[in-house]
Design a protein around this motif. Structure first.
Motif, PDB file in Angstrom:
ATOM      1  N   SER A  54      35.362  46.844  38.611  1.00 29.06           N
ATOM      2  CA  SER A  54      37.089  47.410  38.681  1.00 29.06           C
ATOM      3  C   SER A  54      37.321  46.607  38.701  1.00 29.06           C
ATOM      4  N   GLN A  55      38.669  46.603  38.818  1.00 34.56           N
ATOM      5  CA  GLN A  55      39.683  45.263  39.631  1.00 34.56           C
ATOM      6  C   GLN A  55      40.540  45.990  40.562  1.00 34.56           C
ATOM      7  N   PRO A  56      40.830  45.219  40.847  1.00 34.61           N
ATOM      8  CA  PRO A  56      41.870  45.296  42.202  1.00 34.61           C
ATOM      9  C   PRO A  56      43.402  45.230  41.165  1.00 34.61           C
ATOM     10  N   ASN A  57      44.979  46.311  42.175  1.00 38.55           N
ATOM     11  CA  ASN A  57      45.539  46.549  41.416  1.00 38.55           C
ATOM     12  C   ASN A  57      46.511  45.292  41.641  1.00 38.55           C
ATOM     13  N   ALA A  58      47.953  44.998  41.836  1.00 38.10           N
ATOM     14  CA  ALA A  58      48.418  44.191  41.392  1.00 38.10           C
ATOM     15  C   ALA A  58      49.214  43.741  42.266  1.00 38.10           C
ATOM     16  N   GLN A  59      49.546  44.518  43.857  1.00 37.09           N
ATOM     17  CA  GLN A  59      49.829  44.162  44.999  1.00 37.09           C
ATOM     18  C   GLN A  59      48.495  43.365  44.780  1.00 37.09           C
ATOM     19  N   ARG A  60      47.110  44.503  45.078  1.00 34.14           N
ATOM     20  CA  ARG A  60      45.876  43.481  45.913  1.00 34.14           C
ATOM     21  C   ARG A  60      45.775  42.449  46.213  1.00 34.14           C
ATOM     22  N   MET A  61      45.580  42.483  44.715  1.00 30.61           N
ATOM     23  CA  MET A  61      45.882  40.687  43.527  1.00 30.61           C
ATOM     24  C   MET A  61      45.937  40.130  44.200  1.00 30.61           C
ATOM     25  N   ASN A  62      47.990  40.262  44.377  1.00 28.36           N
ATOM     26  CA  ASN A  62      48.521  39.754  45.485  1.00 28.36           C
ATOM     27  C   ASN A  62      48.379  39.068  46.312  1.00 28.36           C
ATOM     28  N   ARG A  63      47.781  39.934  47.266  1.00 31.66           N
ATOM     29  CA  ARG A  63      46.705  39.480  48.777  1.00 31.66           C
ATOM     30  C   ARG A  63      45.889  38.677  48.830  1.00 31.66           C
ATOM     31  N   LEU A  64      44.848  39.139  47.663  1.00 35.04           N
ATOM     32  CA  LEU A  64      43.835  38.539  48.058  1.00 35.04           C
ATOM     33  C   LEU A  64      44.423  37.159  47.041  1.00 35.04           C
ATOM     34  N   SER A  65      45.157  36.644  46.669  1.00 31.26           N
ATOM     35  CA  SER A  65      44.899  35.257  46.490  1.00 31.26           C
ATOM     36  C   SER A  65      45.809  34.724  47.354  1.00 31.26           C
ATOM     37  N   GLY A  66      45.839  35.226  48.430  1.00 32.12           N
ATOM     38  CA  GLY A  66      47.388  34.108  49.536  1.00 32.12           C
ATOM     39  C   GLY A  66      46.049  34.529  50.486  1.00 32.12           C
ATOM     40  N   LEU A  67      45.065  35.430  50.597  1.00 34.53           N
ATOM     41  CA  LEU A  67      44.548  35.345  51.355  1.00 34.53           C
ATOM     42  C   LEU A  67      42.561  33.900  51.492  1.00 34.53           C
ATOM     43  N   LEU A  68      42.780  33.980  49.626  1.00 34.31           N
ATOM     44  CA  LEU A  68      41.691  33.144  49.909  1.00 34.31           C
ATOM     45  C   LEU A  68      42.517  31.375  49.025  1.00 34.31           C
ATOM     46  N   GLY A  69      43.502  31.963  49.371  1.00 37.84           N
ATOM     47  CA  GLY A  69      44.161  30.547  49.098  1.00 37.84           C
ATOM     48  C   GLY A  69      43.857  29.674  47.883  1.00 37.84           C
ATOM     49  N   VAL A  70      44.115  30.400  46.617  1.00 40.88           N
ATOM     50  CA  VAL A  70      44.117  30.480  45.259  1.00 40.88           C
ATOM     51  C   VAL A  70      45.195  30.938  44.401  1.00 40.88           C
ATOM     52  N   SER A  71      45.074  30.642  43.272  1.00 36.57           N
ATOM     53  CA  SER A  71      46.398  30.915  42.718  1.00 36.57           C
ATOM     54  C   SER A  71      46.629  31.846  41.392  1.00 36.57           C
ATOM     55  N   LEU A  72      47.484  33.122  41.529  1.00 35.21           N
ATOM     56  CA  LEU A  72      47.108  34.213  40.866  1.00 35.21           C
ATOM     57  C   LEU A  72      46.869  33.969  39.494  1.00 35.21           C
ATOM     58  N   SER A  73      47.211  32.906  38.585  1.00 36.20           N
ATOM     59  CA  SER A  73      47.027  32.707  37.095  1.00 36.20           C
ATOM     60  C   SER A  73      45.662  32.282  37.733  1.00 36.20           C
ATOM     61  N   TRP A  74      44.705  31.639  38.795  1.00 32.25           N
ATOM     62  CA  TRP A  74      43.318  31.387  38.305  1.00 32.25           C
ATOM     63  C   TRP A  74      42.687  32.115  38.237  1.00 32.25           C
ATOM     64  N   PHE A  75      43.252  33.225  39.418  1.00 30.86           N
ATOM     65  CA  PHE A  75      42.136  34.063  39.206  1.00 30.86           C
ATOM     66  C   PHE A  75      42.188  35.488  38.429  1.00 30.86           C
ATOM     67  N   LEU A  76      43.445  35.480  37.873  1.00 35.60           N
ATOM     68  CA  LEU A  76      43.673  36.080  36.177  1.00 35.60           C
ATOM     69  C   LEU A  76      43.243  35.486  34.511  1.00 35.60           C
ATOM     70  N   HIS A  77      43.573  33.885  34.841  1.00 37.98           N
ATOM     71  CA  HIS A  77      42.948  33.807  33.608  1.00 37.98           C
ATOM     72  C   HIS A  77      42.008  32.354  33.850  1.00 37.98           C
ATOM     73  N   GLY A  78      42.062  31.614  35.310  1.00 36.51           N
ATOM     74  CA  GLY A  78      40.989  31.027  35.672  1.00 36.51           C
ATOM     75  C   GLY A  78      41.873  29.597  35.024  1.00 36.51           C
ATOM     76  N   MET A  79      43.338  29.984  35.123  1.00 39.24           N
ATOM     77  CA  MET A  79      44.050  28.664  34.660  1.00 39.24           C
ATOM     78  C   MET A  79      44.915  27.828  36.063  1.00 39.24           C
ATOM     79  N   GLY A  80      44.778  27.399  36.962  1.00 37.64           N
ATOM     80  CA  GLY A  80      45.760  26.780  38.063  1.00 37.64           C
ATOM     81  C   GLY A  80      45.230  26.772  39.192  1.00 37.64           C
ATOM     82  N   ASN A  81      44.634  26.829  40.417  1.00 39.32           N
ATOM     83  CA  ASN A  81      44.594  26.254  41.655  1.00 39.32           C
ATOM     84  C   ASN A  81      43.477  27.660  42.278  1.00 39.32           C
TER      85      ASN A  81
END
Length: 129
Positions: A54-81
């Protein structure tokens, strides 16, 4: 990443979302339980995300990227920080710690096998008598 580099000049991380999440969590030093607590979800939810069930919703995805110090685009598409790679020395320390833990588990397993064999021998002797 230099200021003149765009994400489109990077090589894409072809891992799945779950694989990227797992790597980012490990690089941050958080356990599944620790990340689940910070997000207010169950540990099983984190496990499902990391296994691409499964995948997190948009709000949790945004929190994940902030907590883990990665960009949202990297999580979603493998591009970015993505997560900062461990330096060689700290990576060696981590592998050394894992090896020490594995050796300890190996020794404990050997002791448990010996105990079970001994118990089985006693049980077979008592049933034969």
């Amino acid at each position: 990443m230099p200021d003149t580099t765009t994400i489109f000049e990077q090589e894409q991380d072809l891992d799945t979302f779950g694989g990227r999440l797992s790597r980012a969590r490990a690089a941050s030093g958080l356990s599944e339980k620790g990340l689940a607590w910070r997000l207010g979800v169950k540990q099983a939810t984190i496990q499902a995300w990391e296994r691409d069930r499964s995948q997190p919703n948009a709000q949790r995805m945004n929190r994940l990227s902030g907590l883990l110090g990665v960009s949202l685009s990297w999580f979603l598409h493998g591009m970015g920080n993505g997560p900062a790679d461990l330096e060689d020395e700290s990576a060696m320390d981590l592998v050394g710690q894992q090896l020490a833990k594995l050796k300890l588990l190996h020794a404990e397993t050997g002791q448990l096998i010996g105990h079970i064999e001994s118990r089985l021998d006693k049980l077979s002797q008592s049933s034969a008598a």
